[in-house]
Design a protein around this motif. Structure first.
Motif, PDB file in Angstrom:
ATOM      1  N   GLN A  11       0.832  -1.203   0.000  1.00 39.37           N
ATOM      2  CA  GLN A  11       0.000   0.000   0.000  1.00 39.37           C
ATOM      3  C   GLN A  11       0.873   1.262   0.000  1.00 39.37           C
ATOM      4  OE1 GLN A  11      -3.411  -0.349  -0.212  1.00 39.37           O
ATOM      5  NE2 GLN A  11      -3.459   1.827  -0.582  1.00 39.37           N
ATOM      6  N   PHE A  12       1.967   1.232   0.751  1.00 37.16           N
ATOM      7  CA  PHE A  12       2.887   2.366   0.787  1.00 37.16           C
ATOM      8  C   PHE A  12       3.526   2.580  -0.587  1.00 37.16           C
ATOM      9  CE2 PHE A  12       7.180   4.101   1.734  1.00 37.16           C
ATOM     10  CZ  PHE A  12       6.771   5.350   2.173  1.00 37.16           C
ATOM     11  N   LYS A  14       2.311   1.676  -3.417  1.00 42.63           N
ATOM     12  CA  LYS A  14       1.245   2.157  -4.303  1.00 42.63           C
ATOM     13  C   LYS A  14       1.025   3.652  -4.127  1.00 42.63           C
ATOM     14  CE  LYS A  14      -3.774   1.922  -4.762  1.00 42.63           C
ATOM     15  NZ  LYS A  14      -5.001   1.293  -4.272  1.00 42.63           N
ATOM     16  N   THR A  15       0.988   4.119  -2.885  1.00 38.11           N
ATOM     17  CA  THR A  15       0.762   5.534  -2.619  1.00 38.11           C
ATOM     18  C   THR A  15       1.870   6.392  -3.216  1.00 38.11           C
ATOM     19  OG1 THR A  15      -0.414   4.991  -0.583  1.00 38.11           O
ATOM     20  CG2 THR A  15       0.405   7.247  -0.797  1.00 38.11           C
ATOM     21  N   HIS A  18       1.634   6.345  -7.035  1.00 33.47           N
ATOM     22  CA  HIS A  18       0.535   7.178  -7.548  1.00 33.47           C
ATOM     23  C   HIS A  18       0.854   8.663  -7.432  1.00 33.47           C
ATOM     24  CE1 HIS A  18      -3.013   4.104  -7.489  1.00 33.47           C
ATOM     25  NE2 HIS A  18      -1.953   3.662  -8.130  1.00 33.47           N
ATOM     26  N   ILE A  19       1.528   9.052  -6.363  1.00 30.84           N
ATOM     27  CA  ILE A  19       1.899  10.466  -6.212  1.00 30.84           C
ATOM     28  C   ILE A  19       2.863  10.874  -7.323  1.00 30.84           C
ATOM     29  CG2 ILE A  19       3.202  12.088  -4.771  1.00 30.84           C
ATOM     30  CD1 ILE A  19       1.986  10.594  -2.319  1.00 30.84           C
ATOM     31  N   TYR A  66       6.774   0.658  -6.658  1.00 30.16           N
ATOM     32  CA  TYR A  66       5.392   0.401  -7.080  1.00 30.16           C
ATOM     33  C   TYR A  66       5.356  -0.672  -8.169  1.00 30.16           C
ATOM     34  CZ  TYR A  66       0.973   1.209  -9.532  1.00 30.16           C
ATOM     35  OH  TYR A  66      -0.226   1.041 -10.163  1.00 30.16           O
TER      36      TYR A  66
END
Length: 199
Positions: A11-12, A14-15, A18-19, A66
């Motif tokens: 999840q980290f 991914k975040t 995405h940023i 990611y």
């Protein structure tokens, strides 16, 4: 517990991915502006080249974890994908420990020295008269490497789970190639399901 750690790291990654994916939009806007002012107004910018490699570099460094979390890096698995799942996990675990971590740790170590030297002298670009600071992009080298190492730890845990349970821990899914969707639809629902996806 192990699956929760894997999910948190995924999840980290991914975040962060995405940023930094927004760098593509900024890169496109900057490049489009440069094309417009260069060829329509005959007044090229002095910053567009630096802008393009800074945006692309930031995306490249920071989206690596990611991509790894999605299993998207290039793999030479034409033989291993036909092996039993536990054998695949064992081989991957061995390769992560012997090749992946030494390489990534070297990247973080040497990247830190490279980026720190650049930051210390407040390095600026020599490609344009504007003197755009570029030490920030060089500091992303060790940061991106550390993120890849963290995601590599999650991948090692995936291998451990597979060796224990006989299947890899699931990956997060937020984006898939259309080709993959079509192949899965054709395999499960036939040609009509594949056609429905493309409509």
């Amino acid at each position: 517990m192990i699956n929760r750690v894997i999910y948190t790291i995924d999840q980290f990654s991914k975040t962060v991915g995405h940023i930094f994916a927004w760098c593509i939009v900024m890169l496109m806007l900057g490049t489009s502006w440069e094309v417009f002012v260069r060829y329509v107004m005959d007044d090229p910018t002095s910053w567009a080249f630096d802008w393009s490699y800074i945006m692309y570099g930031a995306l490249f460094y920071m989206a690596g974890a990611y991509t790894l979390s999605r299993g998207g890096h290039v793999r030479a698995d034409m033989f291993s994908r036909n092996w039993p799942i536990r054998v695949q996990a064992g081989v991957e675990l061995f390769l992560y420990i012997v090749f992946f971590f030494p390489g990534v740790i070297s990247l973080v170590y040497s990247g830190w020295g490279y980026g720190n030297d650049s930051m210390r002298i407040h390095e600026m670009s020599i490609n344009s008269p504007v003197g755009i600071p570029i030490w920030q992009i060089k500091m992303l080298i060790p940061v991106g490497g550390a993120l890849i190492a963290l995601q590599g730890f999650a991948e090692v845990l995936r291998c451990v789970v597979c060796l224990r349970d006989g299947e890899f821990a699931p990956r997060l899914h937020d984006v898939e190639e259309l080709e993959k969707q079509l192949l899965e639809a054709a395999a499960t629902g036939g040609a009509e399901a594949a056609k429905a996806i493309t409509r």
